[in-house]
Write an enzyme that holds these catalytic residues in place. Sequence first.
Site, PDB file in Angstrom:
ATOM      1  N   HIS A   1       0.836  -1.220   0.000  1.00  0.00           N
ATOM      2  CA  HIS A   1       0.000   0.000   0.000  1.00  0.00           C
ATOM      3  C   HIS A   1       0.868   1.266   0.000  1.00  0.00           C
ATOM      4  O   HIS A   1       0.496   2.270  -0.612  1.00  0.00           O
ATOM      5  CB  HIS A   1      -0.978   0.000   1.178  1.00  0.00           C
ATOM      6  CG  HIS A   1      -1.895  -1.195   1.161  1.00  0.00           C
ATOM      7  ND1 HIS A   1      -2.585  -1.615   2.253  1.00  0.00           N
ATOM      8  CD2 HIS A   1      -2.212  -2.067   0.155  1.00  0.00           C
ATOM      9  CE1 HIS A   1      -3.303  -2.697   1.932  1.00  0.00           C
ATOM     10  NE2 HIS A   1      -3.086  -2.987   0.660  1.00  0.00           N
TER      11      HIS A   1
ATOM     12  N   HIS B   1      -9.728  -1.433  -4.336  1.00  0.00           N
ATOM     13  CA  HIS B   1      -8.580  -1.874  -3.535  1.00  0.00           C
ATOM     14  C   HIS B   1      -7.675  -2.816  -4.336  1.00  0.00           C
ATOM     15  O   HIS B   1      -6.452  -2.743  -4.226  1.00  0.00           O
ATOM     16  CB  HIS B   1      -8.993  -2.533  -2.216  1.00  0.00           C
ATOM     17  CG  HIS B   1      -7.781  -2.842  -1.396  1.00  0.00           C
ATOM     18  ND1 HIS B   1      -7.153  -1.881  -0.616  1.00  0.00           N
ATOM     19  CD2 HIS B   1      -7.003  -3.949  -1.312  1.00  0.00           C
ATOM     20  CE1 HIS B   1      -6.067  -2.400  -0.082  1.00  0.00           C
ATOM     21  NE2 HIS B   1      -5.947  -3.660  -0.483  1.00  0.00           N
TER      22      HIS B   1
ATOM     23  N   ASP C   1      -3.675  -2.448  -5.030  1.00  0.00           N
ATOM     24  CA  ASP C   1      -2.664  -3.505  -4.894  1.00  0.00           C
ATOM     25  C   ASP C   1      -1.866  -3.667  -6.187  1.00  0.00           C
ATOM     26  O   ASP C   1      -0.642  -3.810  -6.160  1.00  0.00           O
ATOM     27  CB  ASP C   1      -3.331  -4.848  -4.548  1.00  0.00           C
ATOM     28  CG  ASP C   1      -3.723  -4.951  -3.085  1.00  0.00           C
ATOM     29  OD1 ASP C   1      -3.195  -4.187  -2.258  1.00  0.00           O
ATOM     30  OD2 ASP C   1      -4.567  -5.819  -2.768  1.00  0.00           O
TER      31      ASP C   1
ATOM     32  N   HIS D   1      -1.622 -10.508  -6.018  1.00  0.00           N
ATOM     33  CA  HIS D   1      -0.189 -10.171  -5.946  1.00  0.00           C
ATOM     34  C   HIS D   1       0.676 -11.136  -6.754  1.00  0.00           C
ATOM     35  O   HIS D   1       1.616 -10.728  -7.430  1.00  0.00           O
ATOM     36  CB  HIS D   1       0.292 -10.197  -4.496  1.00  0.00           C
ATOM     37  CG  HIS D   1      -0.341  -9.151  -3.634  1.00  0.00           C
ATOM     38  ND1 HIS D   1      -0.274  -7.807  -3.923  1.00  0.00           N
ATOM     39  CD2 HIS D   1      -1.056  -9.241  -2.489  1.00  0.00           C
ATOM     40  CE1 HIS D   1      -0.923  -7.121  -2.991  1.00  0.00           C
ATOM     41  NE2 HIS D   1      -1.407  -7.972  -2.113  1.00  0.00           N
TER      42      HIS D   1
END
Length: 278
Positions: A77, A231, A235, A258
């Site tokens: 973040h 969000h 990421d 990720h």
Amino acid sequence: MNCKTLSGSVKVEGIGLHTGEKSVVWLHPADAGTGILFRVSNAQGRAEIPALVPFVAETRRRVVLRKGGIAVQTVEHLLATCFGMGVTDLIVEVQGIEIPIGDGSAQIWIDAFRDAGINDLEKLAPNFALQKITIEHSKVTLNVEPYDAFCAQYVFVSEHPLVGVQEANFDLKTDDFASEIAPARTFGFWEEVQLLWEQGLAKGGSLESAIVIFPDRYSVPLRFPNELARHKLLDLMGDLMLLGFKLQAKVYARSSGHTHHFQLCQILWQRVEQEARA
Ligand SMILES: [Zn+2]
């Protein structure tokens, strides 16, 4: 576009989402060419760890950087805020093992960057002209193609009746990262959260640091109807910051996390190295 750093130093402290441990972070201005450099000290020792592809040790649920035996967790973040605010050079002094989660969004970093101020450096930020790349894995699609700036579309697909399909779009040229992407909080489905606890993760997770999705409700009112997709886009931007240059690309991401974003970074990293050798 020029390199950018902070105008002064600023302190942030808090609890890590996965370890539940408290840490203190100082952000300091850095010279052009430094990149984002984590200066970590904790019980394992001390290390300077660049936020770059070769130092990524783990991408499960969060991004972990490691050099030798020293690691720092959940850097994404803060890195996303660097990407969104155009900060290319920064020293991140960390006393602890994990970056504070704040309210689960990037808001603590936006506030810190604003407190410190952002400063232009007299050097052009490095960028890289890429070719089209597509990564596909069962339900996941990640596609990048050349673009004169950065824009991304993220599609979050869930079978949860409350969530369904959410989509978020962001264009660095026209949209405001600080108000449109940074406030979007991390989240977990209730069954998933229980599992993470069993595996020793999300120890610092609470209803103040993440949105929990119960079978029939969200734990808190959402800040945007598509907060979850926003969000995921946050990421994605944090993960792409691991390239160490400003990625000029149009990105399409569907159900990626990720690990897929890092796979893309590894492909791009190899290409940059090949070009540097050519
Ligand atoms: Zn996140």
